[in-house]
Design a protein around this motif. Structure first.
Motif, PDB file in Angstrom:
ATOM      1  N   UNK A  69       7.287  11.646   9.578  1.00 30.22           N
ATOM      2  CA  UNK A  69       6.815  10.598  10.487  1.00 30.22           C
ATOM      3  C   UNK A  69       5.360  10.217  10.257  1.00 30.22           C
ATOM      4  N   UNK A  70       4.575  11.217   9.820  1.00 29.26           N
ATOM      5  CA  UNK A  70       3.137  11.011   9.691  1.00 29.26           C
ATOM      6  C   UNK A  70       2.804  10.355   8.349  1.00 29.26           C
ATOM      7  N   UNK A  71       3.694  10.567   7.358  1.00 30.11           N
ATOM      8  CA  UNK A  71       3.422  10.091   6.002  1.00 30.11           C
ATOM      9  C   UNK A  71       2.968   8.624   5.941  1.00 30.11           C
ATOM     10  N   UNK A  72       3.670   7.689   6.638  1.00 30.98           N
ATOM     11  CA  UNK A  72       3.220   6.292   6.550  1.00 30.98           C
ATOM     12  C   UNK A  72       1.759   6.107   6.969  1.00 30.98           C
ATOM     13  N   UNK A  73       1.355   6.825   8.030  1.00 30.15           N
ATOM     14  CA  UNK A  73      -0.018   6.656   8.524  1.00 30.15           C
ATOM     15  C   UNK A  73      -1.016   7.227   7.526  1.00 30.15           C
ATOM     16  N   UNK A  74      -0.579   8.310   6.848  1.00 35.01           N
ATOM     17  CA  UNK A  74      -1.378   8.910   5.789  1.00 35.01           C
ATOM     18  C   UNK A  74      -1.605   7.894   4.670  1.00 35.01           C
ATOM     19  N   UNK A  75      -0.510   7.217   4.287  1.00 40.21           N
ATOM     20  CA  UNK A  75      -0.592   6.300   3.154  1.00 40.21           C
ATOM     21  C   UNK A  75      -1.514   5.119   3.439  1.00 40.21           C
ATOM     22  N   UNK A  76      -1.682   4.802   4.705  1.00 43.66           N
ATOM     23  CA  UNK A  76      -2.535   3.655   5.038  1.00 43.66           C
ATOM     24  C   UNK A  76      -3.994   3.906   4.740  1.00 43.66           C
ATOM     25  N   UNK A  77      -4.345   5.213   4.508  1.00 40.68           N
ATOM     26  CA  UNK A  77      -5.729   5.518   4.141  1.00 40.68           C
ATOM     27  C   UNK A  77      -6.009   5.084   2.716  1.00 40.68           C
ATOM     28  N   UNK A  78      -4.923   4.873   1.960  1.00 32.93           N
ATOM     29  CA  UNK A  78      -5.084   4.558   0.550  1.00 32.93           C
ATOM     30  C   UNK A  78      -4.883   3.071   0.286  1.00 32.93           C
ATOM     31  N   UNK A  79      -5.631   2.603  -0.751  1.00 30.99           N
ATOM     32  CA  UNK A  79      -5.270   1.322  -1.333  1.00 30.99           C
ATOM     33  C   UNK A  79      -4.643   1.648  -2.660  1.00 30.99           C
ATOM     34  N   UNK A  80      -3.415   1.183  -2.861  1.00 29.98           N
ATOM     35  CA  UNK A  80      -2.714   1.543  -4.096  1.00 29.98           C
ATOM     36  C   UNK A  80      -2.575   0.342  -5.012  1.00 29.98           C
ATOM     37  N   UNK A  81      -2.945   0.541  -6.283  1.00 26.93           N
ATOM     38  CA  UNK A  81      -2.687  -0.474  -7.300  1.00 26.93           C
ATOM     39  C   UNK A  81      -1.702   0.148  -8.282  1.00 26.93           C
ATOM     40  N   UNK A  82      -0.525  -0.464  -8.371  1.00 25.27           N
ATOM     41  CA  UNK A  82       0.535   0.173  -9.150  1.00 25.27           C
ATOM     42  C   UNK A  82       0.503  -0.279 -10.600  1.00 25.27           C
ATOM     43  N   UNK A  83       1.065   0.589 -11.431  1.00 26.49           N
ATOM     44  CA  UNK A  83       1.155   0.318 -12.854  1.00 26.49           C
ATOM     45  C   UNK A  83       1.828  -1.040 -13.102  1.00 26.49           C
ATOM     46  N   UNK A  84       2.896  -1.301 -12.362  1.00 24.49           N
ATOM     47  CA  UNK A  84       3.639  -2.557 -12.556  1.00 24.49           C
ATOM     48  C   UNK A  84       3.340  -3.559 -11.426  1.00 24.49           C
ATOM     49  N   UNK A  85       2.131  -3.545 -10.928  1.00 23.74           N
ATOM     50  CA  UNK A  85       1.667  -4.440  -9.858  1.00 23.74           C
ATOM     51  C   UNK A  85       2.461  -4.309  -8.558  1.00 23.74           C
ATOM     52  N   UNK A  86       3.811  -4.365  -8.692  1.00 19.49           N
ATOM     53  CA  UNK A  86       4.688  -4.411  -7.516  1.00 19.49           C
ATOM     54  C   UNK A  86       4.312  -5.553  -6.578  1.00 19.49           C
ATOM     55  N   UNK A  87       4.052  -6.712  -7.157  1.00 20.82           N
ATOM     56  CA  UNK A  87       3.829  -7.891  -6.315  1.00 20.82           C
ATOM     57  C   UNK A  87       5.185  -8.425  -5.878  1.00 20.82           C
ATOM     58  N   UNK A  88       5.194  -9.163  -4.782  1.00 18.36           N
ATOM     59  CA  UNK A  88       6.447  -9.762  -4.319  1.00 18.36           C
ATOM     60  C   UNK A  88       6.478 -11.202  -4.800  1.00 18.36           C
ATOM     61  N   UNK A  89       7.441 -11.498  -5.669  1.00 18.44           N
ATOM     62  CA  UNK A  89       7.432 -12.790  -6.350  1.00 18.44           C
ATOM     63  C   UNK A  89       8.087 -13.901  -5.535  1.00 18.44           C
ATOM     64  N   UNK A  90       8.574 -13.561  -4.358  1.00 19.23           N
ATOM     65  CA  UNK A  90       9.193 -14.614  -3.539  1.00 19.23           C
ATOM     66  C   UNK A  90       8.223 -15.145  -2.486  1.00 19.23           C
ATOM     67  N   UNK A  91       6.950 -14.786  -2.610  1.00 21.82           N
ATOM     68  CA  UNK A  91       5.977 -15.295  -1.636  1.00 21.82           C
ATOM     69  C   UNK A  91       4.637 -15.520  -2.328  1.00 21.82           C
ATOM     70  N   UNK A  92       3.808 -16.340  -1.725  1.00 21.51           N
ATOM     71  CA  UNK A  92       2.572 -16.724  -2.412  1.00 21.51           C
ATOM     72  C   UNK A  92       1.502 -15.640  -2.298  1.00 21.51           C
ATOM     73  N   UNK A  93       0.376 -15.884  -2.935  1.00 17.32           N
ATOM     74  CA  UNK A  93      -0.687 -14.877  -3.011  1.00 17.32           C
ATOM     75  C   UNK A  93      -1.138 -14.435  -1.624  1.00 17.32           C
ATOM     76  N   UNK A  94      -1.336 -15.421  -0.761  1.00 19.92           N
ATOM     77  CA  UNK A  94      -1.811 -15.135   0.593  1.00 19.92           C
ATOM     78  C   UNK A  94      -0.868 -14.145   1.280  1.00 19.92           C
ATOM     79  N   UNK A  95       0.441 -14.425   1.186  1.00 26.47           N
ATOM     80  CA  UNK A  95       1.418 -13.578   1.870  1.00 26.47           C
ATOM     81  C   UNK A  95       1.522 -12.197   1.235  1.00 26.47           C
ATOM     82  N   UNK A  96       1.312 -12.147  -0.090  1.00 29.32           N
ATOM     83  CA  UNK A  96       1.312 -10.847  -0.754  1.00 29.32           C
ATOM     84  C   UNK A  96       0.194  -9.958  -0.222  1.00 29.32           C
ATOM     85  N   UNK A  97      -0.966 -10.551  -0.088  1.00 28.81           N
ATOM     86  CA  UNK A  97      -2.115  -9.773   0.383  1.00 28.81           C
ATOM     87  C   UNK A  97      -1.963  -9.442   1.868  1.00 28.81           C
TER      88      UNK A  97
END
Lengths: 218, 302
Positions: free
Chosen positions: A72-100
């Motif tokens: 249960x706590x893991x999600x809150x833990x992850x919010x401390x991090x900013x993650x940049x993934x090897x394969x970007x993991x951008x969402x291609x069905x929405x524009x830049x603004x919505x991705x961010x």
């Protein structure tokens, strides 16, 4: 801030990806994780971000033991991090603004406040003019910068990037590295995994070199 | 609180936008759910109606005791006094063969028949209203009267009502079984639809999860979508049921008229409508909950 103590990770059905790794990264430090591909760089980053759990040893993030976290706590833990993934993991069905916007929405920040912060993040990576563009129309370097904007928009205290310059030519790579350096200068702990030495030499930072899952700190 | 409202309006907007983008698919899902729901609903409405019709009859059970044609006045008087004293009888009406014969001749409907008959074919008769209305009590009384001297035949009106009741009981069971099966189908249909949606949004779920979304955050849009499928489906079902019953009623009215009745099938009342809607919404929620949880389990850290 981040402490690994005799951490090993073994994936089922394979050799150990990490063996007895111990190191410490202080707050506001910049660290490079280097090594050939398959040396365990991604695994190391995943253990930090509580995406994977260690097979043995302890991973401490700000005095919290990641391996003992309740799911249960893991999600809150992850919010401390900013993650940049090897394969970007951008969402291609929405524009830049919505991705961010995604991390902000997850944090419950919406409306004007969110828009302000999204534009600030886009501005920081030099994509302010492209907020309506779809990610697929961006160049590789721009996509990487968009991924960084998404990672920093919720102002994390730790920024973790896996091969952020992997597929970029040298000028773009230098740009990106300069960007990370800038974040480090405002107090963000930055950890970057990379297999090439480009741009590393120009930026001072701790080096964590992995070789077949074994660590050599320099 | 503001956060909470913000997040929920955001999710609703997202879900509605998705539905608008897939209008045809959404309409088809609503139609499928509507059809699945309207089958047991129609059966229920019909059985409920017949039940009410039977209820009107049931309220005044009557036992008719017909005497043998050759029973003499003394026997009849004897039985009459016996019945008057009987504790299980609340009301007794005696119709002698002569008065029945006279009534038959006087009646406009039957005077033709009476004119063709040479002598009175009718027996003396008692019409009894029993105190107890339970089928078993009526049964017992009927058997008791049958054994009396000079009695030809005892007819309990409850007989056909009893048969009707057992048929109705069977019908009610059928409604339950059908509802159960189709409810299960509904969970499966909605669950599967949501599963397909999850597949198309797998990347988004994965990324959200990686950057710190709680399971609740990821689940929410799918739960809302499942609930909306249930709601839309139940409204479709109510539309179907009301439409179909109205069409049925054209024929039912004709048929009832032949029996000199003005009976028509009543449309489902608001309680039934609300019940159908609530069930569909709950099942839609359940179906999507199961589907999302299955895919979330795969994304948790190991």
């Amino acid at each position: 801030m981040i402490r690994f103590d005799q951490v090993s990770k073994r994936y089922p059905g394979s050799d150990e990806a990490l063996r007895g790794v111990s190191f410490e990264i202080a707050q506001g430090e910049l660290a490079f994780v280097t090594g050939h591909s398959g040396a365990g760089k991604s695994t190391l980053l995943k253990l930090m971000a509580a995406i994977e759990r260690p097979s043995s040893g302890t991973v401490l993030i700000g005095n919290q033991n990641v391996s003992k976290l309740r799911p249960r706590i893991v999600p809150y833990m992850r919010r401390k991090f900013g993650l940049v993934f090897q394969d970007h993991k951008l969402l291609y069905d929405r524009n830049c603004f919505e991705n961010v916007a995604l991390p902000l929405y997850i944090n419950g920040v919406t409306g004007q406040e969110a828009a302000k912060r999204i534009r600030a993040a886009l501005d920081k990576v030099g994509l302010l003019g492209k907020e309506k563009a779809m990610p697929i129309t961006l160049s590789g370097g721009e996509q990487q910068r968009l991924a960084i904007a998404r990672a920093v928009v919720s102002r994390p205290s730790i920024l973790i990037a896996d091969e952020p310059t992997g597929n970029l030519d040298e000028t773009y790579a230098a740009d990106i590295m300069a960007l990370f350096h800038a974040f480090r200068q405002v107090g963000v702990t930055v950890i970057i995994a990379t297999h090439d030495a480009h741009g590393i030499n120009s930026i001072p930072g701790k080096m964590l070199h992995l070789d077949h899952g074994k660590l050599t700190v320099s | 609180m503001k956060h909470w409202i913000n997040q929920h309006t955001l999710v609703w907007r997202l879900v509605l936008a998705r539905i608008c983008r897939n209008k045809l698919a959404t309409l088809l899902i609503w139609a499928v759910i509507g059809i699945a729901l309207c089958l047991p609903a129609i059966l229920y409405v019909i059985i409920d109606n017949v039940n009410q019709l039977a209820g009107e009859v049931k309220n005044e059970p009557q036992i008719s005791v017909f005497m043998k044609l050759d029973a003499d006045k003394a026997t009849v008087a004897n039985i009459k006094s016996l019945l008057e004293k009987h504790s299980g009888i609340s009301n007794l009406k005696f119709v002698s063969k002569d008065s029945a014969w006279k009534a038959m001749q006087d009646s406009a409907l039957t005077d033709n028949i009476a004119a063709n008959l040479k002598h009175n074919p009718l027996p003396d008769a008692f019409f009894i209203q029993p105190k107890a209305h339970a089928p078993s009590a009526i049964d017992q009384l009927q058997h008791e009267l049958q054994t009396l001297e000079g009695v030809e035949h005892v007819l309990a009106d409850a007989d056909w009502a009893k048969r009707l009741y057992s048929i109705l009981e069977l019908g009610k069971k059928a409604v339950w079984v059908l509802s159960g099966l189709l409810g299960f189908a509904l969970v499966t249909i909605i669950g599967n639809t949501i599963r397909l949606q999850i597949l198309t949004q797998r990347e988004e779920i994965e990324v959200s999860k990686l950057i710190g979304a709680t399971d609740g955050f990821i689940r929410r849009p799918f739960l809302y979508a499942g609930t909306l499928y249930g709601l839309g489906g139940s409204l479709a079902a109510l539309l179907f049921v009301n439409g179909i019953i109205t069409i049925f009623n054209l024929s039912v009215a004709d048929l009832a008229e032949l029996y000199g009745s003005s009976f028509i099938l009543a449309l489902p009342d608001w309680q039934i409508s609300l019940g159908i809607t609530a069930c569909a919404v709950a099942l839609g929620w359940l179906g999507s909950y199961i589907a999302v949880n299955r895919s979330l389990a795969r994304l948790n850290p190991h």
